[in-house]
Design a protein around this motif. Structure first.
Motif, short mmCIF file in Angstrom:
data_model
loop_
_atom_site.label_atom_id
_atom_site.label_comp_id
_atom_site.label_asym_id
_atom_site.label_seq_id
_atom_site.Cartn_x
_atom_site.Cartn_y
_atom_site.Cartn_z
N MET A 49 19.92 -0.33 -60.44
CA MET A 49 20.12 1.04 -59.97
C MET A 49 21.38 1.15 -59.12
N THR A 50 21.72 2.40 -58.83
CA THR A 50 22.88 2.69 -57.99
C THR A 50 22.47 3.73 -56.95
N LEU A 51 22.79 3.45 -55.70
CA LEU A 51 22.62 4.42 -54.62
C LEU A 51 23.97 5.07 -54.40
N GLU A 52 23.98 6.39 -54.26
CA GLU A 52 25.25 7.09 -54.13
C GLU A 52 25.19 8.10 -52.99
N GLY A 83 24.11 13.74 -48.31
CA GLY A 83 22.84 13.17 -48.73
C GLY A 83 23.03 11.96 -49.62
N TRP A 84 21.93 11.45 -50.11
CA TRP A 84 21.92 10.27 -50.98
C TRP A 84 21.14 10.57 -52.25
N ILE A 85 21.56 9.97 -53.35
CA ILE A 85 20.79 10.00 -54.59
C ILE A 85 20.66 8.58 -55.10
N GLY A 128 20.37 10.96 -61.61
CA GLY A 128 19.96 10.73 -60.23
C GLY A 128 18.88 11.64 -59.71
N GLU A 129 18.32 11.19 -58.60
CA GLU A 129 17.27 11.91 -57.89
C GLU A 129 17.65 11.90 -56.41
N PRO A 130 17.66 13.09 -55.77
CA PRO A 130 17.95 13.13 -54.33
C PRO A 130 16.89 12.36 -53.55
N LEU A 131 17.32 11.70 -52.49
CA LEU A 131 16.40 10.93 -51.66
C LEU A 131 16.18 11.64 -50.34
N LYS A 132 14.96 11.53 -49.83
CA LYS A 132 14.65 12.02 -48.49
C LYS A 132 14.04 10.87 -47.70
#
Length: 135
Positions: free
Chosen positions: A71-74, A80-82, A113-117
């Motif tokens: 995976m990749t964190l962006e 924010g982060w996805i 991607g999916e936004p992260l919280k």
């Protein structure tokens, strides 16, 4: 595998910022400071997987459900982060998904991607990671 344990508050003295913490896996408890990693690399991307060349190397002796380039964190423009399933293939303009998928909670993530919280649990095979923002 060890049971997944979650803690809501950081231990006293925990630095502020955005972190990924291994909640289930060979290196349970290991934590990665995402903003610091971005500053060191000068990029908006953090690669994650079983290949030692990833910025976040996931040690996994139990199975091969975690891909080498999982995976990749962006970090995105709004701050924010996805998380995206898969990674860019080195030296090309092609994206390669992981073999077994990336999940945020029970939702499967794709290359878009999916936004992260804060508090989200990311699954890569049998490894569970917690995305957390400490104020």
């Amino acid at each position: 595998p060890a049971p997944v344990r979650f803690e809501e508050e950081p231990e006293p003295g925990h630095p502020s910022g955005t972190f990924i913490k291994i909640m289930q896996g060979e290196e349970f408890g290991k934590e990665f400071p995402l903003e610091t990693m971005l500053q060191e690399d000068g990029k908006n991307l953090i690669t994650v997987g079983r290949d030692y060349m990833n910025r976040i190397f996931l040690l996994d002796f139990s199975d091969s459900y975690t891909s080498r380039h999982h995976m990749t964190l962006e970090r995105v423009r709004n701050g924010g982060w996805i998380v995206r399933d898969g990674q860019w293939v080195t030296g090309t303009t092609q994206w390669a998904p992981s073999t077994n998928g990336t999940y945020v909670g029970s939702k499967q993530v794709d290359e878009f991607g999916e936004p992260l919280k804060s508090g989200d649990i990311i699954s890569a095979g049998n490894i569970k990671l917690r995305f957390k923002i400490y104020q």
